[in-house]
Motif scaffolding. Structure first.
Motif, PDB file in Angstrom:
ATOM      1  N   ALA A 249      11.388  31.338  28.300  1.00 58.62           N
ATOM      2  CA  ALA A 249      11.834  30.195  29.098  1.00 58.62           C
ATOM      3  C   ALA A 249      10.608  29.506  29.675  1.00 58.62           C
ATOM      4  O   ALA A 249       9.604  30.162  29.981  1.00 58.62           O
ATOM      5  N   ALA A 250      10.685  28.187  29.822  1.00 59.78           N
ATOM      6  CA  ALA A 250       9.543  27.423  30.311  1.00 59.78           C
ATOM      7  C   ALA A 250      10.028  26.267  31.171  1.00 59.78           C
ATOM      8  O   ALA A 250      11.142  25.757  30.983  1.00 59.78           O
ATOM      9  N   ALA A 251       9.187  25.867  32.134  1.00 59.19           N
ATOM     10  CA  ALA A 251       9.502  24.747  33.018  1.00 59.19           C
ATOM     11  C   ALA A 251       8.204  24.076  33.446  1.00 59.19           C
ATOM     12  O   ALA A 251       7.134  24.698  33.435  1.00 59.19           O
ATOM     13  N   VAL A 252       8.307  22.815  33.833  1.00 59.15           N
ATOM     14  CA  VAL A 252       7.132  22.012  34.189  1.00 59.15           C
ATOM     15  C   VAL A 252       7.106  21.751  35.683  1.00 59.15           C
ATOM     16  O   VAL A 252       8.126  21.387  36.279  1.00 59.15           O
ATOM     17  N   VAL A 253       5.930  21.945  36.292  1.00 58.47           N
ATOM     18  CA  VAL A 253       5.670  21.502  37.663  1.00 58.47           C
ATOM     19  C   VAL A 253       4.337  20.770  37.622  1.00 58.47           C
ATOM     20  O   VAL A 253       3.286  21.379  37.359  1.00 58.47           O
ATOM     21  N   GLY A 254       4.387  19.471  37.866  1.00 58.99           N
ATOM     22  CA  GLY A 254       3.173  18.683  37.786  1.00 58.99           C
ATOM     23  C   GLY A 254       2.624  18.652  36.365  1.00 58.99           C
ATOM     24  O   GLY A 254       3.335  18.311  35.417  1.00 58.99           O
ATOM     25  N   SER A 255       1.363  19.041  36.223  1.00 59.88           N
ATOM     26  CA  SER A 255       0.738  19.074  34.893  1.00 59.88           C
ATOM     27  C   SER A 255       0.665  20.491  34.345  1.00 59.88           C
ATOM     28  O   SER A 255      -0.083  20.758  33.403  1.00 59.88           O
ATOM     29  N   ASN A 256       1.413  21.397  34.955  1.00 57.31           N
ATOM     30  CA  ASN A 256       1.410  22.796  34.525  1.00 57.31           C
ATOM     31  C   ASN A 256       2.746  23.169  33.887  1.00 57.31           C
ATOM     32  O   ASN A 256       3.819  22.811  34.389  1.00 57.31           O
ATOM     33  N   ILE A 257       2.667  23.909  32.794  1.00 55.45           N
ATOM     34  CA  ILE A 257       3.855  24.454  32.147  1.00 55.45           C
ATOM     35  C   ILE A 257       3.882  25.949  32.404  1.00 55.45           C
ATOM     36  O   ILE A 257       2.948  26.670  32.042  1.00 55.45           O
ATOM     37  N   TYR A 258       4.959  26.414  33.030  1.00 58.47           N
ATOM     38  CA  TYR A 258       5.123  27.834  33.359  1.00 58.47           C
ATOM     39  C   TYR A 258       6.029  28.483  32.302  1.00 58.47           C
ATOM     40  O   TYR A 258       7.117  27.968  32.001  1.00 58.47           O
ATOM     41  N   VAL A 259       5.582  29.607  31.769  1.00 58.76           N
ATOM     42  CA  VAL A 259       6.331  30.327  30.731  1.00 58.76           C
ATOM     43  C   VAL A 259       6.556  31.759  31.203  1.00 58.76           C
ATOM     44  O   VAL A 259       5.598  32.448  31.580  1.00 58.76           O
ATOM     45  N   PHE A 260       7.815  32.187  31.173  1.00 55.55           N
ATOM     46  CA  PHE A 260       8.128  33.565  31.584  1.00 55.55           C
ATOM     47  C   PHE A 260       8.934  34.258  30.495  1.00 55.55           C
ATOM     48  O   PHE A 260       9.840  33.681  29.903  1.00 55.55           O
ATOM     49  N   GLY A 261       8.610  35.563  30.278  1.00 54.87           N
ATOM     50  CA  GLY A 261       9.397  36.406  29.395  1.00 54.87           C
ATOM     51  C   GLY A 261       9.253  36.045  27.935  1.00 54.87           C
ATOM     52  O   GLY A 261       8.294  35.404  27.492  1.00 54.87           O
ATOM     53  N   GLY A 262      10.235  36.478  27.154  1.00 52.44           N
ATOM     54  CA  GLY A 262      10.234  36.220  25.726  1.00 52.44           C
ATOM     55  C   GLY A 262      10.255  37.507  24.925  1.00 52.44           C
ATOM     56  O   GLY A 262      10.164  38.613  25.471  1.00 52.44           O
ATOM     57  N   SER A 302      12.773  23.826  36.899  1.00 55.06           N
ATOM     58  CA  SER A 302      11.975  23.524  38.082  1.00 55.06           C
ATOM     59  C   SER A 302      12.788  22.703  39.064  1.00 55.06           C
ATOM     60  O   SER A 302      13.639  21.887  38.675  1.00 55.06           O
ATOM     61  N   ASN A 303      12.516  22.942  40.349  1.00 55.06           N
ATOM     62  CA  ASN A 303      13.161  22.193  41.421  1.00 55.06           C
ATOM     63  C   ASN A 303      12.101  21.975  42.495  1.00 55.06           C
ATOM     64  O   ASN A 303      11.863  22.837  43.331  1.00 55.06           O
ATOM     65  N   GLY A 304      11.449  20.829  42.436  1.00 44.48           N
ATOM     66  CA  GLY A 304      10.301  20.606  43.312  1.00 44.48           C
ATOM     67  C   GLY A 304       9.161  21.526  42.908  1.00 44.48           C
ATOM     68  O   GLY A 304       8.769  21.588  41.737  1.00 44.48           O
ATOM     69  N   PHE A 305       8.615  22.273  43.872  1.00 43.73           N
ATOM     70  CA  PHE A 305       7.537  23.219  43.581  1.00 43.73           C
ATOM     71  C   PHE A 305       8.079  24.610  43.260  1.00 43.73           C
ATOM     72  O   PHE A 305       7.310  25.534  43.074  1.00 43.73           O
ATOM     73  N   GLN A 306       9.405  24.723  43.206  1.00 43.25           N
ATOM     74  CA  GLN A 306      10.013  26.015  42.914  1.00 43.25           C
ATOM     75  C   GLN A 306      10.515  26.073  41.479  1.00 43.25           C
ATOM     76  O   GLN A 306      10.913  25.057  40.897  1.00 43.25           O
ATOM     77  N   LEU A 307      10.499  27.280  40.927  1.00 46.27           N
ATOM     78  CA  LEU A 307      11.169  27.551  39.668  1.00 46.27           C
ATOM     79  C   LEU A 307      12.385  28.414  39.959  1.00 46.27           C
ATOM     80  O   LEU A 307      12.328  29.300  40.816  1.00 46.27           O
ATOM     81  N   LEU A 308      13.467  28.152  39.260  1.00 45.78           N
ATOM     82  CA  LEU A 308      14.685  28.952  39.393  1.00 45.78           C
ATOM     83  C   LEU A 308      14.984  29.581  38.042  1.00 45.78           C
ATOM     84  O   LEU A 308      14.990  28.885  37.011  1.00 45.78           O
ATOM     85  N   MET A 309      15.230  30.877  38.004  1.00 41.57           N
ATOM     86  CA  MET A 309      15.447  31.606  36.761  1.00 41.57           C
ATOM     87  C   MET A 309      16.716  32.440  36.881  1.00 41.57           C
ATOM     88  O   MET A 309      16.936  33.105  37.889  1.00 41.57           O
ATOM     89  N   PHE A 310      17.522  32.405  35.811  1.00 45.77           N
ATOM     90  CA  PHE A 310      18.785  33.157  35.838  1.00 45.77           C
ATOM     91  C   PHE A 310      18.993  33.886  34.518  1.00 45.77           C
ATOM     92  O   PHE A 310      18.733  33.365  33.440  1.00 45.77           O
ATOM     93  N   GLY A 311      19.529  35.123  34.628  1.00 45.56           N
ATOM     94  CA  GLY A 311      20.075  35.851  33.495  1.00 45.56           C
ATOM     95  C   GLY A 311      19.052  36.293  32.474  1.00 45.56           C
ATOM     96  O   GLY A 311      17.863  36.460  32.748  1.00 45.56           O
ATOM     97  N   GLY A 312      19.540  36.486  31.239  1.00 43.31           N
ATOM     98  CA  GLY A 312      18.716  36.963  30.146  1.00 43.31           C
ATOM     99  C   GLY A 312      19.187  38.305  29.640  1.00 43.31           C
ATOM    100  O   GLY A 312      20.250  38.820  30.036  1.00 43.31           O
ATOM    101  N   TYR A 313      18.384  38.891  28.759  1.00 40.77           N
ATOM    102  CA  TYR A 313      18.722  40.171  28.132  1.00 40.77           C
ATOM    103  C   TYR A 313      17.484  41.055  28.204  1.00 40.77           C
ATOM    104  O   TYR A 313      16.383  40.623  27.840  1.00 40.77           O
ATOM    105  N   ASP A 314      17.648  42.287  28.702  1.00 43.13           N
ATOM    106  CA  ASP A 314      16.485  43.158  28.895  1.00 43.13           C
ATOM    107  C   ASP A 314      16.338  44.215  27.809  1.00 43.13           C
ATOM    108  O   ASP A 314      15.563  45.153  27.946  1.00 43.13           O
TER     109      ASP A 314
END
Length: 900
Positions: A249-262, A302-314
């Motif tokens: 999953a990935a989201a943008v804040v400003g000029s940065n792309i945040y990537v989590f998991g996979g 992304s929501n402002g300077f925050q990232l919100l993450m839900f769910g997935g499979y572990d």
């Protein structure tokens, strides 16, 4: 395979009070994807409807593990199986009794919280122009809104599916969400075909990260599409190592792309990486706080300077946790919310609109996934809104984007061995009702009640969790301790709420509204005749005891100044307006008390029909002295046609069964509650497609069978009926044929004639058939469905009876091949051409060559008949698997007159 699947379901239906893990080892023997289409199939709907109550469907976990040898038709489906983490579905259509927002209000089976007030919002299918809509029939793709580049447009890239043979794609598509115009951007040097990647907009550029090119090639690439220059470029990024992955999953804040998991083969990531798109540099974030577990197939926005993450499979289970990540402090925090939280899921979609966070779809698929779960970010309160007209769509691995005030949904679906491939159509819904001041769907749930707690005043929403904590809903430590003690005391006993008879009706309505009434036990009257005992859940016991003790400790006044010492006026109370805490107050006002249920007349868990059959037949063979191993031959699944139960052709074939005679069939019919019982016969390959079904109990074979709103009436002993063609009937019914003339060369009892007339609204249908029994049923069916005035029935050989030069479409629904009637079909088309729907059984490895052969053959026939047509196969519909590696296909062949 379907027989094995239903065996597991029937077994589980008698064990619903036990943890699902008891079934886990059994279920991994078969493909979960087959379960999806099995449940979609009408032929078992009647059985499942009686076997499963709504709570059973909700309780099913996503522990179905995919079998590597499921026989999927292409590489993409096979590597879904190899991952053992792919979508394994348990979908029941919206026709199954109950639903997320239907029936009685009660506690959500996952969260234990009061269900919210039912509400819904309309979703409309988008009409696509320009490129074929089939190009949007994909999953595992990416989509991003181009609001800051091209207003009202979204860009769709990659995924699995598309036009023709389904495969990984690298199409770059622009969809105008207002006009529905779809256009393809053909750029040299595009990324390779892939799925499971992400795409994000930064300025005028779109960044595509990772994905899977094939089962052995997981990607760490970063591509950028410059929309101003229409140019793709593979980036060389520096900094920390970014490992190959897909389903991240990935989201943008400003000029940065945040990537989590996979996911990378067996590795599931839990790290957060950041790509600085200005420096083209990766860095791994040193994170703090409540760290999320490793996961894939989750969602992050992304929501402002925050990232919100839900769910997935572990790797073992679906997750239902909601986290926030502060990009300034690199701090993770697990969010605490009120209301019914969304059930654990993966491969879902998520969006932010104003101060709402929305979650759509996901896997495992359940009834309540045909909704949007909305979190009011101001109140921390969940609300669930049913999506109207989404019952036939699978919002799994679909993508959503907010465009203006609309939510655009593209793609999603599933594949399985047994019933083929299902894709969702592009859809759109307005988000304005979420924030409208008039008629807002959220207004009823943000009505607040002021409740004193000591010297502190807090607010509680209509659907807030009295046991949960958030910034808006708080409970003192003292109350929490009381709850813990109460739950520990209550766990081993059955409880009733005892109160005066005059308050019983209102009290019962209240406890029923909030799901506090234990439906497994009976309401009863006390010996004094003055009091009624309502069986209640442990959750209610906990809440009620806590409320009573807290009232004694804090001296809380009750609503509107009513105190236990004062009489309550029933006319002031409206059940619809009573909140959870107000209901508890009122029950105290009415003098309610909690006592142990001395009667505890617990209803027995219902047995499955298969178990009832086994017991009944077992008793019979024991009485007759027959060996018990005969019970192994009892079928684990059967079908229903109207009110006739149809046993499989292989059932009860041992000669020992014959000694039981008619008593066997009467015993079975009584056990499963049917007045008519039949057994399927072997298929006889005759030109008239006769049925060999045998009636075992009952006289007449005529049955009325309703499917997709269409009534089919026929004699099951003389006419065939196929459940496996349901998806094709649905597709035909969705066509727009209101100004078209149709010729059906193999009409039967009206398998496709009726969908053309009832659903597609065809102007006229010529129905060709030579089986007299089918013709009798067809005449009856066009009358029953009120379409006889638009149907001309032509009895006899279609090569003789078919009219020439009249048809806009010709249906050739004969298996294994309809080739002998291709000349007749071409002659039936208008001189300007038209559409042929050509059915056939085809080896999975020969789909492309078959499609080319059909097109060339039709073209050659057209030339021989003096037509000047351009012939092309516009679409191949995979209807079902007919046998191992043999698929039932339908080729949509377009014949267009050439300009001379």
């Amino acid at each position: 395979m379907n027989q094995l699947i239903l065996t597991q379901l029937l077994t589980f239906s008698s064990q619903t009070q036990q943890p699902f893990r008891l079934l886990k080892k059994k279920v991994n023997l078969f493909s979960g994807l087959s379960l999806l289409y099995l449940l979609l199939n009408v032929k078992i709907y009647h059985q499942l409807n009686h076997l499963f109550q709504r709570r059973y469907l909700v309780d099913l976990e996503n522990q179905f593990l995919c079998n590597r040898d499921c026989g999927n038709e292409d590489e993409e489906m096979m590597d879904n199986c190899q991952e053992r983490n792919s979508e394994n579905f348990e979908l029941a259509e919206s026709i199954v009794d109950g639903g997320a927002n239907s029936g009685e209000a009660g506690l959500d089976d996952h969260s234990g919280l009061p269900r919210d007030t039912p509400c819904s919002i309309s979703v409309s299918k988008m009409t696509i122009t320009g490129e074929p809509v089939d190009k949007l029939f994909v999953w595992g793709h990416s989509m991003c809104a181009l609001n800051n580049i091209h207003l009202n447009e979204v860009l769709v890239f990659g995924g699995f599916g598309g036009v023709g043979r389904h495969a990984r794609r690298n199409d770059t598509l622009i969809l105008d969400t207002q006009t529905g115009n779809l256009k393809a951007i053909n750029i040299d040097g595009s990324p390779s075909p892939r799925l499971g990647h992400t795409s994000l907009v930064v300025g005028e550029c779109i960044f595509v990260i990772g994905g899977r090119e094939d089962p052995t090639k997981i990607l760490d690439e970063v591509w950028v599409l410059n929309t101003a220059k229409s140019e793709w470029r593979l980036l060389e990024c520096t900094g920390s190592t970014f490992h190959p992955r897909h389903r991240h999953a990935a989201a943008v804040v400003g000029s940065n792309i945040y990537v989590f998991g996979g996911l990378n083969n067996e590795t599931i990531y839990s790290s957060m990486h950041v790509l600085d798109v200005e420096k083209l540099q990766w860095s791994e974030v040193s994170i703090q706080g409540e760290l999320p577990s490793a996961r894939h197939s989750h969602s992050m926005v992304s929501n402002g300077f925050q990232l919100l993450m839900f769910g997935g499979y572990d790797g073992e289970k679906a997750l239902g946790d909601l986290y926030s990540f502060d990009t300034k402090t690199s701090m993770w925090m697990k969010k605490k919310t009120a209301g019914r939280t969304p059930s654990p899921r993966f491969s879902h979609s998520m969006f932010v609109y104003k101060h709402f966070l929305g979650i759509v779809g996901g896997c495992p698929v359940k009834q309540h996934f045909e909704e949007v779960a909305l979190l009011d970010l101001h109140l921390g309160l969940w609300k669930h809104v049913t999506l109207n007209s989404v019952g036939k769509d699978l919002l799994v691995r679909s993508t959503v984007n907010v465009v203006g005030d609309d939510l655009v949904i593209v793609g999603g679906g599933a594949s399985c061995y047994a019933f083929g491939t299902k894709f969702s159509e592009p859809m759109k819904m307005s988000l304005l009702p979420f924030t409208s001041s008039h008629g807002s769907i959220m207004s009823s749930d943000t009505e607040q009640y002021r409740v004193k707690q000591g010297n502190k005043v807090v607010t509680e929403s209509n659907n807030s969790n009295p046991l949960g904590t958030s910034s808006d809903v708080q409970i003192s430590d003292k109350a929490s301790n009381l709850i813990d003690n109460a739950e520990a005391h209550a766990s081993s006993k059955h409880w009733v709420l005892q109160l005066e008879r005059k308050y019983a009706k209102l009290a019962k309505d209240m406890v029923k509204k909030f799901g506090w009434l234990d439906l497994g036990r009976k309401v009863y009257s006390c010996e004094d005749g003055l009091h009624i005992c309502l069986p209640v859940t442990i959750k209610f016991y906990t809440l009620f005891v806590n409320k009573r003790k807290q009232a004694l400790i804090d001296g809380i006044d009750f609503i509107d100044g009513v105190h236990p010492s004062e009489p309550a006026k029933d006319e002031r109370i409206s059940i619809n307006d009573v909140s959870c805490p107000a209901a508890l107050n009122l029950l105290l006002v009415y003098g309610g008390s909690i006592v142990i249920d001395e009667v505890a007349s617990i209803r027995k868990t219902p047995k499955s029909p298969q178990k009832i059959m086994v017991e009944a037949v077992g008793s019979l063979i024991n009485h007759r002295g027959l060996p018990e191993n005969l019970l192994e031959q009892i079928p684990t699944r059967w079908e229903r046609l109207g009110d006739i139960v149809v046993l499989p052709v292989t059932s009860f074939k041992d000669q020992l069964w014959e000694s039981l005679g008619e008593e066997l069939w009467l015993t079975i019919a009584k056990a499963i509650g049917t007045r008519r019982l039949a057994r399927q016969g072997r298929i006889v390959l005759t030109g008239t497609r006769d049925s060999t079904l045998e009636i075992l109990v009952g006289d007449s074979g005529w049955v009325d069978h309703r499917e997709n709103g269409i009534l089919y009436s026929f004699d099951v002993t003389k006419c065939m009926f196929s459940w496996g063609n349901l998806s094709e009937k649905l597709r035909v019914a969705r066509l727009d044929c209101k100004d078209e003339v149709i010729v059906d060369l193999f009409a039967g009892i009206g398998y496709f004639v009726l969908p053309f007339l009832v659903g597609a609204k065809a102007k006229q249908v010529y129905a060709c058939e030579w089986n007299p029994h089918a013709i009798e049923a067809l005449r009856r069916n066009v009358q029953l469905n009120s379409v006889a005035d638009r149907c001309i029935i032509l009895e006899g050989d279609n090569q003789v009876t078919t009219p020439k030069r009249v048809a806009d479409r010709v249906s050739l629904g004969l298996l294994p091949t309809s080739e002998a009637s291709w000349i007749t079909a071409v002659r039936a088309l208008r001189i300007e051409g038209g559409m042929l729907h050509v059915h056939g059984n085809v080896k999975d490895s020969e789909e492309t060559s078959w499609s080319e052969y059909v097109a060339k053959s039709i073209s050659d026939i057209g030339i021989s008949e003096g037509n000047h047509w351009k012939v092309s196969v516009q679409h191949i519909e995979r209807v079902k698997w007919y046998g191992p590696h043999i698929r039932h296909l339908v080729a949509d062949v377009r014949c267009t007159q050439l300009q001379m």
